[in-house]
Design a protein around this motif. Structure first.
Motif, short mmCIF file in Angstrom:
data_model
loop_
_atom_site.label_atom_id
_atom_site.label_comp_id
_atom_site.label_asym_id
_atom_site.label_seq_id
_atom_site.Cartn_x
_atom_site.Cartn_y
_atom_site.Cartn_z
N GLN A 30 -16.34 -1.26 -6.64
CA GLN A 30 -16.00 -1.00 -5.26
C GLN A 30 -15.05 -2.09 -4.80
O GLN A 30 -15.20 -3.26 -5.19
CB GLN A 30 -17.24 -0.99 -4.37
CG GLN A 30 -18.00 0.31 -4.40
CD GLN A 30 -19.02 0.33 -3.29
OE1 GLN A 30 -19.98 -0.45 -3.32
NE2 GLN A 30 -18.82 1.20 -2.32
N GLU B 277 -15.53 3.68 0.78
CA GLU B 277 -14.80 4.77 0.11
C GLU B 277 -13.77 4.28 -0.91
O GLU B 277 -13.09 5.11 -1.51
CB GLU B 277 -14.09 5.63 1.15
CG GLU B 277 -15.03 6.33 2.11
CD GLU B 277 -14.28 7.14 3.14
OE1 GLU B 277 -14.48 8.37 3.18
OE2 GLU B 277 -13.48 6.57 3.90
N TRP B 278 -13.66 2.99 -1.10
CA TRP B 278 -12.58 2.43 -1.91
C TRP B 278 -13.07 1.89 -3.25
O TRP B 278 -14.14 1.28 -3.32
CB TRP B 278 -11.89 1.31 -1.14
CG TRP B 278 -11.07 1.82 0.00
CD1 TRP B 278 -11.53 2.21 1.23
CD2 TRP B 278 -9.67 2.02 0.02
NE1 TRP B 278 -10.48 2.63 2.00
CE2 TRP B 278 -9.32 2.52 1.29
CE3 TRP B 278 -8.66 1.82 -0.92
CZ2 TRP B 278 -8.02 2.82 1.64
CZ3 TRP B 278 -7.36 2.12 -0.56
CH2 TRP B 278 -7.05 2.62 0.70
N CYS C 118 0.83 -1.20 0.00
CA CYS C 118 0.00 0.00 0.00
C CYS C 118 0.87 1.25 0.00
O CYS C 118 2.08 1.19 0.20
CB CYS C 118 -0.96 0.01 1.19
SG CYS C 118 -0.17 0.26 2.77
N LYS D 206 -8.62 5.12 -2.04
CA LYS D 206 -9.61 5.71 -1.13
C LYS D 206 -9.96 7.08 -1.70
O LYS D 206 -9.10 7.96 -1.79
CB LYS D 206 -9.05 5.84 0.28
CG LYS D 206 -10.07 6.35 1.27
CD LYS D 206 -9.52 6.34 2.67
CE LYS D 206 -10.61 6.75 3.65
NZ LYS D 206 -10.12 6.68 5.04
N ALA E 269 -6.64 10.50 -4.34
CA ALA E 269 -6.64 9.82 -3.04
C ALA E 269 -5.71 10.53 -2.07
O ALA E 269 -6.06 10.71 -0.89
CB ALA E 269 -6.23 8.36 -3.22
N THR F 291 -6.10 -0.16 -5.69
CA THR F 291 -7.25 0.30 -4.94
C THR F 291 -6.96 1.73 -4.47
O THR F 291 -5.81 2.07 -4.18
CB THR F 291 -7.53 -0.61 -3.74
OG1 THR F 291 -6.41 -0.56 -2.85
CG2 THR F 291 -7.78 -2.03 -4.18
N GLU G 109 -11.58 -0.29 -6.87
CA GLU G 109 -10.55 -1.18 -7.42
C GLU G 109 -10.51 -0.95 -8.92
O GLU G 109 -11.50 -1.15 -9.61
CB GLU G 109 -10.92 -2.63 -7.10
CG GLU G 109 -9.94 -3.64 -7.61
CD GLU G 109 -10.34 -5.05 -7.22
OE1 GLU G 109 -9.87 -5.97 -7.91
OE2 GLU G 109 -11.12 -5.26 -6.26
N ARG H 113 -14.82 9.12 -6.79
CA ARG H 113 -15.19 7.70 -6.67
C ARG H 113 -16.25 7.35 -7.70
O ARG H 113 -16.15 6.34 -8.40
CB ARG H 113 -15.68 7.41 -5.25
CG ARG H 113 -15.95 5.95 -5.01
CD ARG H 113 -16.24 5.63 -3.55
NE ARG H 113 -17.33 6.39 -2.99
CZ ARG H 113 -17.20 7.35 -2.06
NH1 ARG H 113 -16.03 7.66 -1.58
NH2 ARG H 113 -18.26 7.99 -1.60
#
Length: 107
Positions: free
Chosen positions: A71, A82-83, A35, A54, A101, A52, A85, A60
């Motif tokens: 999502q 909130e995420w 990450c 946020k 993000a 991914t 992919e 979004r």
């Protein structure tokens, strides 16, 4: 179990990470996946051949309108609110959403 990651996805992820280093973003790990963090806050990650992110509501929804974007559900059967992919075949937009993000998480 974590999905397999291709060399192409790793290279694209590395390029996004390198582009954010000057802003203070560092690499880390969350739930066993690579990450990107600013301070202790996670803004993006790698899940198989996808990244991914946020994101706040407007970016979004824009991301979810792209073909193949969904999502993010890390496998628990419940998507993270909130995420999103974004798959490797949309990696051209990874840097754009990483910047969105970062702006969102760094507030």
């Amino acid at each position: 179990m974590m999905p397999k990651v291709s060399d192409e996805a790793v290279a694209a992820y590395d390029a996004v990470a390198a582009g954010l280093e000057a802003a203070g973003v560092v690499r880390g790990s969350m739930f066993g996946m690579p990450c990107l963090k600013i301070g202790k806050k996670v803004l993006a990650g790698m899940f198989g051949d996808a990244m991914t992110f946020k994101l706040p509501p407007e970016p979004r929804e824009r991301a979810l309108a792209l073909e193949g974007v969904e999502q993010f559900d890390p496998g628990m059967g419940r998507p993270m609110k909130e995420w999103v992919e974004i798959p490797l075949d949309r990696s051209a937009v990874w840097a754009e959403y990483a910047a969105e993000a970062l702006e969102y998480v760094a507030r």
